[in-house]
Each structure stands twice: as C-alpha cells, then as structure tokens.
Design an enzyme around this catalytic site. Structure first.
Site, mmCIF file in Angstrom:
data_model
loop_
_atom_site.group_PDB
_atom_site.id
_atom_site.type_symbol
_atom_site.label_atom_id
_atom_site.label_comp_id
_atom_site.label_asym_id
_atom_site.label_seq_id
_atom_site.Cartn_x
_atom_site.Cartn_y
_atom_site.Cartn_z
ATOM 1 N N ASN A 106 -4.378 -23.973 29.349
ATOM 2 C CA ASN A 106 -3.742 -25.329 28.957
ATOM 3 C C ASN A 106 -5.373 -25.823 28.497
ATOM 4 O O ASN A 106 -5.526 -27.027 27.059
ATOM 5 C CB ASN A 106 -4.136 -26.080 30.715
ATOM 6 C CG ASN A 106 -4.654 -27.513 30.250
ATOM 7 O OD1 ASN A 106 -3.372 -28.653 30.055
ATOM 8 N ND2 ASN A 106 -4.850 -28.087 30.942
ATOM 9 N N THR A 116 -9.506 -31.251 30.447
ATOM 10 C CA THR A 116 -11.459 -30.292 30.529
ATOM 11 C C THR A 116 -10.543 -29.764 28.814
ATOM 12 O O THR A 116 -11.676 -29.598 28.236
ATOM 13 C CB THR A 116 -10.485 -28.630 31.359
ATOM 14 O OG1 THR A 116 -9.919 -29.455 32.275
ATOM 15 C CG2 THR A 116 -11.348 -27.727 30.982
ATOM 16 N N SER A 141 -10.429 -35.748 37.077
ATOM 17 C CA SER A 141 -9.305 -35.930 38.739
ATOM 18 C C SER A 141 -10.249 -36.754 39.885
ATOM 19 O O SER A 141 -9.621 -37.277 40.180
ATOM 20 C CB SER A 141 -10.373 -34.715 39.153
ATOM 21 O OG SER A 141 -8.886 -33.592 38.534
ATOM 22 N N LYS A 185 -13.317 -24.397 46.081
ATOM 23 C CA LYS A 185 -12.398 -24.149 45.220
ATOM 24 C C LYS A 185 -11.259 -23.235 46.332
ATOM 25 O O LYS A 185 -11.445 -22.296 47.835
ATOM 26 C CB LYS A 185 -13.158 -22.611 44.375
ATOM 27 C CG LYS A 185 -12.266 -22.136 43.477
ATOM 28 C CD LYS A 185 -12.410 -23.603 41.828
ATOM 29 C CE LYS A 185 -11.956 -23.267 40.689
ATOM 30 N NZ LYS A 185 -11.859 -24.253 39.976
ATOM 31 N N LYS A 240 -14.361 -31.129 46.143
ATOM 32 C CA LYS A 240 -13.406 -30.532 45.337
ATOM 33 C C LYS A 240 -13.704 -29.521 44.517
ATOM 34 O O LYS A 240 -14.224 -29.020 44.072
ATOM 35 C CB LYS A 240 -13.703 -31.712 44.277
ATOM 36 C CG LYS A 240 -12.762 -32.349 42.987
ATOM 37 C CD LYS A 240 -11.485 -32.769 43.216
ATOM 38 C CE LYS A 240 -10.845 -33.504 42.514
ATOM 39 N NZ LYS A 240 -9.381 -31.961 42.868
ATOM 40 N N HIS A 275 -21.368 -29.752 51.109
ATOM 41 C CA HIS A 275 -21.427 -31.215 51.914
ATOM 42 C C HIS A 275 -22.350 -32.033 51.700
ATOM 43 O O HIS A 275 -21.741 -32.638 52.372
ATOM 44 C CB HIS A 275 -20.751 -30.938 53.098
ATOM 45 C CG HIS A 275 -19.499 -29.953 53.859
ATOM 46 N ND1 HIS A 275 -19.517 -29.648 55.001
ATOM 47 C CD2 HIS A 275 -18.579 -29.360 52.680
ATOM 48 C CE1 HIS A 275 -18.328 -29.388 55.412
ATOM 49 N NE2 HIS A 275 -17.762 -28.651 53.803
ATOM 50 N N HIS A 276 -23.116 -31.561 50.822
ATOM 51 C CA HIS A 276 -24.416 -32.643 50.261
ATOM 52 C C HIS A 276 -23.714 -34.256 50.172
ATOM 53 O O HIS A 276 -23.714 -35.163 49.611
ATOM 54 C CB HIS A 276 -25.559 -32.499 49.347
ATOM 55 C CG HIS A 276 -24.439 -32.389 48.081
ATOM 56 N ND1 HIS A 276 -23.281 -31.501 47.254
ATOM 57 C CD2 HIS A 276 -24.897 -33.403 46.896
ATOM 58 C CE1 HIS A 276 -23.233 -31.797 46.012
ATOM 59 N NE2 HIS A 276 -24.022 -32.863 45.994
#
Length: 472
Positions: A235, A196, A364, A108, A72, A66-67
């Site tokens: 992908n 990606t 993103s 994640k 994400k 949480h820095h």
C-alpha cells in the site's frame, strides 16, 4: 551491535531520543520518562482451525505514551512480530504524532502470524479474538486506544474490529471511532488507503524543493527526472511510487520480498502492480531485469531510495554501499542507528520515518474526528460554497460582458468534497512538519534530519508533561 546480539527496534528508538536530548536542556528524569512504554500487553489466544485442530497465537498491544489520549497506532500481522518490535513501533508513533502535531499518544499492536498462511475465515476469527482480548483489558476505545491498519492488515480487518467492538458496546455513540482505516460504508474516510503513500510523496516533494539542500547533494530542485528505487510495492510503496511518477520522477526499480525488477528507462507503476497481482511476482515482466535477491537493489545507484517494506533493512552491513543521495523512509524503522551515521558521513540526506510516513496517522485523525462528530467533512458548507461561487461568476460575467465555458464553470463552482478537504489537510500537515524539522536541523547546526525531528517532537511532549503537572 555484534552479530550475536538480537536487534531491538525499541532500543534503537531510545538511542535516537538520547541523541536528540544532547542538543536540549531537559532534566534526565524527564527524558527517561518520555522514553519508557506506559503499558505493555502480551497475551496468547487459541483459534479453531477448519480441520478441527487448535492453534495458539501470540498477540501484543503496547501503549507507549499517555501524554495525550487516545493513543494511536496500527496492528500488524507478521511472522516478525515480537515485543521489542511492537514497543519500538509504538514509541515511533509517539514522536511521529508530536512532530506532525496530531494530538495522540503512541501505540502499536500485532499478531505473530503470516497472514498468507490463513484463509479469510481464519483471519476473521483471529482478528475478532484479538479485538476481544483488547476489549477485556481496556486496550481499545475511541477515548483510550484507537488502532489502524499496518503491515498485513487493511480495511477488511478494521471492519471486523469495529463490528466486534460495537457488539461489546452497543450503547456507545462514538463506537465507530474505536478504530480507523475502516471501509467507507463503515464510516471510513476517502483518501485513507493512499494516505501514507501520498504523505511520502509530499514529504519528498518538499525535501527537493529546498534549493540549498539540493545544491549540497548535487541535485536540481524538483522531482522532475529524479531516479527512484522503491522497496516494497504494498500500500505505502505503491502509492508513493505512483504519486512520485505522476510528479515527473522516474521509477527505475522496485524490490519485493520475492524478487525485484529494474529498468533504467523507467517503469509504469500501474501496469507493474497489475502484473504483480495477476502473477504473484515481477518475474517475466516485459523488457526488464529481474533481481532474485531484491535487497541488493538498496545499493543500486539512484537519486531517491524509498524503503517502504519492513524495519531493519539498511544496516551497518550495507549502509556503506548505498548510492542514493536521498533516502525517504516510507516504512517504520528501515534504517538502524549505526547505519544512519554511516549514511550521514557519506553526505546522504535521510528523511526519517517518524515524519515521512505520518500521512496515515494524519488522515486517521481526520477519520476519528469525523466519527466523533458523526458528520462528513464539507457536508454543511459544500452547497453554500457552490451557490456563492455561482453568484460570483455571474457577477464577473455581467461586469466583463463575457461568458465562462461550461468546463470552466464546473471547475470553479464545484464545492470541496470530503476527499478534497482530506488531501488539503494532509498536505498542510506534511508541509509544515517538514519545514519545522528542517529549520530545527539548521538552527542546531546538526546533520541528521532524524535528530532534528526528535528534538521538535520531544520539545512538544515535554510541554505536555509539564502542563499535566508531572514534571516542573
């Protein structure tokens, strides 16, 4: 690691942090804090099958750091999903975002299923119920935790997630920013699907552009003529292979879970993908060699090996057999710590996942910014730029008493589209991050590009924690 020990991706990532910390002057308590997961949510939920039976599924969401907020990270659907894997992937996201300077903490998620065993209706039920569980515990939201696609999920699932979230939060003006990788009609962003894979291509292009590094490997500068083997034609692997091929590289092999294909003369990636879609595998593809045990292809001779499937693919069992000169980690965690040490001793350049597959989170980030601002990139200035270029061209024509062709006018006058701007931002991010990592490697006099990447990332995370007043 002995064979009877269960592999832990999270412990492997923590070991990489410890390796990097040896080259840094940081308090041990700060390093330990950086390594730990902030929040781990493990839960079970039932779904109704079409035959009237019920099934209980296992879901996870891990917020590593949480820095910076929001956190994400993608959501994967796989039989291999477990808590240690999700923790490890969440941790990798933290260091990845810090390395490429995207202002997120890492997270994640996953559901332990094989998506091939469920139809679309069942997958929608699973996705909506999983999202509901996250909403209950405040593990999703545009300012808190923003998921994205990962292995086994895609734009369709992200659409179901945003619809479910908006149902629970009808008054949230930024609700569409609760997830990225959405379909374009649901305020997704052009270029996200291939982001990606494009990032993998850009990273490899930068790696082979550094002359002294290529000299050390006995390779020429540039992608032209480089022989490439790709593991995974999903992908990430498909777009990485496609862009590498378009840049002049020769794709000589592609490995998939149900068999691989090899042709020393080179494969046509678009044609191969179409064949795979139609037939379900590569078997029978014209004038090529089919490899039943596709994992053997990791050890075939090539210039560049791109593992773009799952983690834990290159281990101490096969690392000494690897013949590639460059390994570009398109997947998350494909190389274990023990394996990387073997590869580096062999003189192989390993370009780490924490950098190389950061294209997805970078684009993103652009999608999230678009959702929060509620305006497409380029919408305000595109026509202005076009008019400005048109006036400039007319001035040039008058001054030179010559005329541009219609084709030249179209090329010069056109304003940048949203896709153009996304690609430009992605390229700038990947180029800058590669050279900051490679420069750190040379500054510290270390062989491991991964260790250098972790040093850069940890330095930035440490600064954030100090600015928050958590550590002096």
């Amino acid at each position: 690691m002995s064979k009877d020990q269960e592999y832990s991706l999270f412990e492997d990532v923590c070991s990489f942090v410890d390796d990097a910390a040896q080259h840094m002057d940081l308090e041990k308590s700060l390093v330990n804090h950086i390594k730990q997961c902030n929040s781990v949510y493990s839960f079970s939920f039932p779904i109704d099958n079409e035959d009237g039976t019920k099934e209980v599924l296992k879901g996870y969401r891990v917020q590593h750091s949480h820095h910076k907020l929001p956190v994400k990270g993608g959501i994967r659907y796989s039989d291999e999903v477990n808590e240690e894997e999700v923790k490890g992937l969440a941790a990798l996201m933290t260091y990845k975002c810090a390395l490429v300077e995207i202002p997120y903490g890492g997270a994640k998620g996953g559901v332990k299923i094989n998506p091939r065993n469920y139809n679309e209706k069942q997958l929608e039920k699973i996705t909506r119920r999983y999202t509901t569980e996250l909403i209950k515990k405040n593990f999703i939201g545009p300012a808190l935790d923003v998921p994205a696609p990962d292995y086994g999920t895609g734009a369709r699932e992200m659409g179901w997630i945003v619809d479910t979230y908006m149902t629970f939060h009808p008054d949230s003006i930024n609700a569409k920013g609760c997830v990225t990788g959405k379909p374009l009609p649901l305020h997704g962003i052009p270029g996200r699907t291939e982001a990606t894979g494009r990032g993998v291509y850009i990273g490899l292009r930068e790696a082979v552009s550094v002359e002294d590094d290529m000299n050390a490997l006995g390779l020429t500068v540039g992608l032209g003529g480089k022989e490439v083997i790709v593991q995974g034609l999903g992908n990430v692997g498909y777009y990485a292979a496609l862009f590498l091929q378009e840049a002049g590289a020769k794709i000589i092999g592609v490995a998939e879970y149900n068999g691989g294909i090899f042709d020393p003369n080179g494969l046509d990636i678009k044609e191969l993908k179409a064949y795979q879609k139609e037939n379900g595998s590569f078997k029978g593809y014209k004038n090529t060699q089919f490899i039943d045990d596709s994992r053997e292809m990791l050890t075939y001779k090539c210039d560049i090996l791109v593992p773009a499937a799952l983690e834990n693919q290159i281990t101490n069992e096969n690392a000494d057999k690897i013949q590639a000169k460059i390994i570009g980690e398109g997947a998350n965690g494909p190389t274990t710590q023990e394996a990387e040490k073997i590869l580096i001793e062999k003189g192989i350049l390993v370009i780490p996942d924490m950098y190389l597959n950061a294209g997805g989170v970078t684009v993103s980030y652009f999608e999230w910014l678009k959702n929060l601002s509620r305006v497409s990139f380029g919408k305000l200035q595109k026509r202005y730029d076009m008019k400005k270029y048109e006036i400039l061209m007319e001035s040039i024509e008058k001054a030179t008493d010559s005329q541009f062709t219609e084709e030249q006018k179209k090329l010069i006058i056109r304003g940048a589209t949203e896709e153009d701007l996304v690609y430009s931002g992605l390229e700038d991010t990947m180029v800058n991050a590669y050279h900051s990592m490679n420069d750190m490697r040379k500054k510290k006099g270390i062989k491991s590009m991964r260790t250098a990447g972790f040093i850069v990332a940890i330095e930035r995370i440490a600064i954030s924690y100090r600015n928050l007043g958590i550590f002096p």
